[in-house]
Design a protein around this motif. Structure first.
Motif, PDB file in Angstrom:
ATOM      1  N   SER A 310       0.830  -1.205   0.000  1.00 41.37           N
ATOM      2  CA  SER A 310       0.000   0.000   0.000  1.00 41.37           C
ATOM      3  C   SER A 310       0.867   1.259   0.000  1.00 41.37           C
ATOM      4  N   PHE A 311       2.047   1.178   0.625  1.00 42.85           N
ATOM      5  CA  PHE A 311       2.990   2.306   0.560  1.00 42.85           C
ATOM      6  C   PHE A 311       3.397   2.559  -0.883  1.00 42.85           C
ATOM      7  N   ALA A 314       0.704   4.240  -2.781  1.00 41.30           N
ATOM      8  CA  ALA A 314       0.619   5.641  -2.389  1.00 41.30           C
ATOM      9  C   ALA A 314       1.796   6.447  -2.928  1.00 41.30           C
ATOM     10  N   LEU A 315       2.975   5.847  -2.873  1.00 36.42           N
ATOM     11  CA  LEU A 315       4.171   6.561  -3.313  1.00 36.42           C
ATOM     12  C   LEU A 315       4.127   6.818  -4.819  1.00 36.42           C
ATOM     13  N   GLY A 318       1.635   9.462  -5.335  1.00 39.24           N
ATOM     14  CA  GLY A 318       2.200  10.732  -4.876  1.00 39.24           C
ATOM     15  C   GLY A 318       3.172  11.318  -5.888  1.00 39.24           C
ATOM     16  N   LEU A 359       4.677  14.154  -0.581  1.00 41.81           N
ATOM     17  CA  LEU A 359       4.970  12.717  -0.547  1.00 41.81           C
ATOM     18  C   LEU A 359       4.581  12.114   0.801  1.00 41.81           C
ATOM     19  N   LEU A 360       4.809  12.882   1.871  1.00 38.27           N
ATOM     20  CA  LEU A 360       4.404  12.396   3.193  1.00 38.27           C
ATOM     21  C   LEU A 360       2.881  12.247   3.265  1.00 38.27           C
ATOM     22  N   VAL A 363       2.013   9.106   1.424  1.00 38.69           N
ATOM     23  CA  VAL A 363       2.379   7.923   2.199  1.00 38.69           C
ATOM     24  C   VAL A 363       1.417   7.751   3.394  1.00 38.69           C
ATOM     25  N   GLY A 366      -1.544   6.092   2.142  1.00 38.85           N
ATOM     26  CA  GLY A 366      -1.237   4.672   1.928  1.00 38.85           C
ATOM     27  C   GLY A 366      -1.236   3.908   3.238  1.00 38.85           C
ATOM     28  N   PHE A 367      -0.671   4.530   4.254  1.00 37.40           N
ATOM     29  CA  PHE A 367      -0.586   3.870   5.558  1.00 37.40           C
ATOM     30  C   PHE A 367      -1.987   3.683   6.152  1.00 37.40           C
TER      31      PHE A 367
END
Lengths: 389, 223
Positions: A310-311, A314-315, A318, A359-360, A363, A366-367
């Motif tokens: 999932s990271f 998301a990355l 992003g 990006l954070l 993420v 995603g988290f």
């Protein structure tokens, strides 16, 4: 004892459609998030490069912009009599007495907008040497002539060279176009201060005074005079760049808060999207999870493998969103600056901080989206997982 | 030969809607090292449950299971996972390969739980591939292999760590006759040539023919 990363990587590409949709959702949210921050930063950047750090701007205390400041003639005399003010080679003080007024101009695209007209004194070129006339010529003192900043020159009717702009009951001729390399001045119209005072019947009361100190390190003692001289206590000096930077705070802060509020709501949708994708991913791979556990992989390895997936979603989302947003740097827009209530043209601007926070943000989505499905995967009973069809 | 697996008074029951459903009743069983042991019985007889208990992926309601002097019923979940990784090789009915990994990577997977170097891992995987005769298909994904080939990859994965016991749950259940025969020959070879202790569960009498010992379960009782 980790499950190899290629397991997460390949699963990421195994279900192209659902992963693609989730990545797109996250990319769009990150795009909006980054765009809003870039817009706020663009406004700030434009206004913080307005003026010079060596100049001091004197305005009425509590005036939140040049428009609401007024300095009568007697105060101007007191300020100009203070020591430490720089002089030109022929002995004239480097001070620009500047009336600033707002006029309405018709946009070429239709509708009216507020534009700042700044009257400047002869010494302005010593104060702001970065001004370049890029078309036509400078205005002549004593004439009703204007020069127009390049950001608005092509956007408003009558702003081309030779055009006439009507305000204060008179026609003013545009004789030149200037640039200050993207600062807030590029969204202004400049003319002779005395002509403007006359046209608006303002006597000799200007909005602000901008001056240069003989030695910038003497600013503290120059400022002290405003605290000690009772006649000057209603006024205060400020480093010119700081004054204009303050003007951006309200607008940039508003855009940032509104934008972040909106994107956080959007992000709930994207997070739920990521969660659905990951739940589906876990459900599709129940037997695999059971097998991995039977082989001896621990719950935390399963958790890590699904979180990594999932990271990754998301990355990638992003990075795509950020890449799209970075294209906005080539876009220049103008809007009403709440600080001055006038039109301000600016570019979207990207900074390392914006890259990191975008990006954070991705993420984090995603988290949040991947955590519960990953926990579900990790908590599965081996036998039940192996029996799933 | 000493017993490598000692099942002592094992009972197992599941609770469903507050009713206890007995699956295994007081089973005691020894399996010797190097034996090809076959558990047979009809569906629901408890043979897979007994295999799962011996393989350490399920816990008994009562009783003990000693595998080479380790009572695995006393191990906690984490120690049991570690124990499985080094002592048990699994062969499932539906192969259970990871679809996104190649044959080579699937076989390498259990080695991720060891401290072997990259070169040693490669050596192990190649040896296992060689045993099952699939060296030429090592870069193929499971979906590019036939059922028989998939099961051979699964067997290679099961033997790559050189485990103490190979457990096979209906290993030929999903295969055609020829592929099933090949798999049984392979298991027989692993038992005879490589001295692997094999515990196989099947309800197919043909499959059971290769076994050195056969026991039957019926309604949770060993007969």
């Amino acid at each position: 004892m980790k499950i190899p990363l290629k397991y997460s990587l390949r699963n990421f590409t195994a279900r192209k459609l659902t992963t693609g949709i989730t990545v797109t959702g996250i990319a769009l949210v990150v795009f909006v998030f980054a765009a809003v921050l870039m817009m706020a930063y663009g406004i700030q950047k434009t206004l913080t490069i307005t003026g010079s750090e060596e100049n001091v701007l004197v305005a009425r205390k509590s005036a939140n912009g040049e428009i609401s400041s007024i300095i009568p003639g007697d105060i101007q005399s007191i300020v100009s009599s203070l020591p430490n003010i720089a002089k030109t080679s022929d002995g004239k003080q480097i001070i620009s007495y500047e009336p600033v007024v707002i006029i309405n101009l018709e946009k070429q695209s239709g509708g009216l907008s507020n534009i700042s007209v700044r009257g400047v004194s002869e010494q302005v070129l010593q104060l702001r040497p970065n001004i370049k006339i890029i078309e036509g010529r400078n205005f002549v003192q004593g004439r009703r002539e204007l020069i127009v900043g390049e950001s608005i020159a092509s956007k408003f009717n009558g702003c081309r060279i030779g055009g006439k702009i009507k305000f204060a009951g008179d026609y003013w001729t545009v004789v030149g176009k200037f640039t200050t390399d993207g600062s807030g001045f590029d969204s202004e119209i400049w003319g002779d201060a005395l002509q403007l005072l006359d046209a608006f019947s303002r006597g000799n009361a200007v909005s602000t005074m901008t001056l240069k100190l003989a030695n910038p390190s003497e600013y503290a003692s120059f400022k002290l005079a405003f605290d000690t001289d009772k006649r000057l206590q209603q006024y205060e000096p400020e480093i010119e760049t700081k004054f204009f930077a303050k003007q951006s705070e309200l607008m940039a802060g508003f855009i940032r808060i509104l934008g972040i509020f909106v994107t956080v709501i959007f992000s709930l949708g994207a997070t739920i999207g990521a969660m659905i994708t990951m739940y589906a991913s876990v459900a599709n791979r129940t037997v695999e999870i059971g097998t991995l556990r039977a082989l001896g992989f621990r719950r935390r390895s399963i958790l890590a493998a699904f979180l990594a997936e999932s990271f990754l979603i998301a990355l990638v989302g992003g990075i795509i969103g950020l890449a799209l947003a970075s294209l906005l740097q080539f876009v220049s827009i103008s809007t009403l600056n709440f600080g001055s209530f006038t039109e301000l043209a600016f570019n979207f601007a990207l900074s390392p901080d914006i890259i990191i926070s975008s990006l954070l943000f991705a993420v984090a989505m995603g988290f949040l989206g991947g955590f519960l499905p990953s926990v579900r995967a990790a908590r599965m009973n081996i036998l039940q997982a192996l029996r799933a069809e | 030969m000493p017993a490598i697996i000692e099942v002592k008074n094992i009972s197992k029951s599941y609770t469903r809607d507050s009713f206890a459903i007995p699956v295994l009743n007081d089973i005691t069983l020894d399996i010797e090292e190097g034996e090809f042991f076959c558990l047979m019985g009809p569906s629901g007889s408890g043979k897979t449950t007994l295999l799962n208990l011996i393989a350490g992926i399920d816990k008994p309601t009562s009783g003990n299971i000693f595998i080479k002097d380790t009572d695995i019923t006393l191990l906690n979940e984490s120690s049991l996972a570690k124990w499985r990784a080094s002592n048990i090789g699994f062969v499932f009915q539906f192969y259970n390969l990871i679809p996104v990994l190649t044959a080579y990577e699937n076989i390498e997977l259990p080695l991720m739980l060891t401290h072997l170097s990259k070169a040693e891992k490669k050596q192990h995987v190649e040896a296992a591939l060689n045993v099952v005769g699939l060296t030429d298909r090592m870069f193929h994904y499971p979906k590019q292999l036939s059922g028989g080939q998939e099961q051979r990859v699964a067997i290679a994965r099961a033997i790559v760590t050189d485990p103490l016991i190979l457990v096979a749950d209906e290993p030929t259940g999903d295969l055609d006759k020829n592929s099933a025969a090949e798999i049984l020959i392979l298991l027989d070879r692993l038992n005879k040539e490589f001295k692997k202790t094999i515990l196989m569960v099947t309800h197919d009498p043909h499959a059971a023919e290769k076994a050195s010992k056969i026991r039957h379960l019926d309604k949770g009782d060993l007969i």
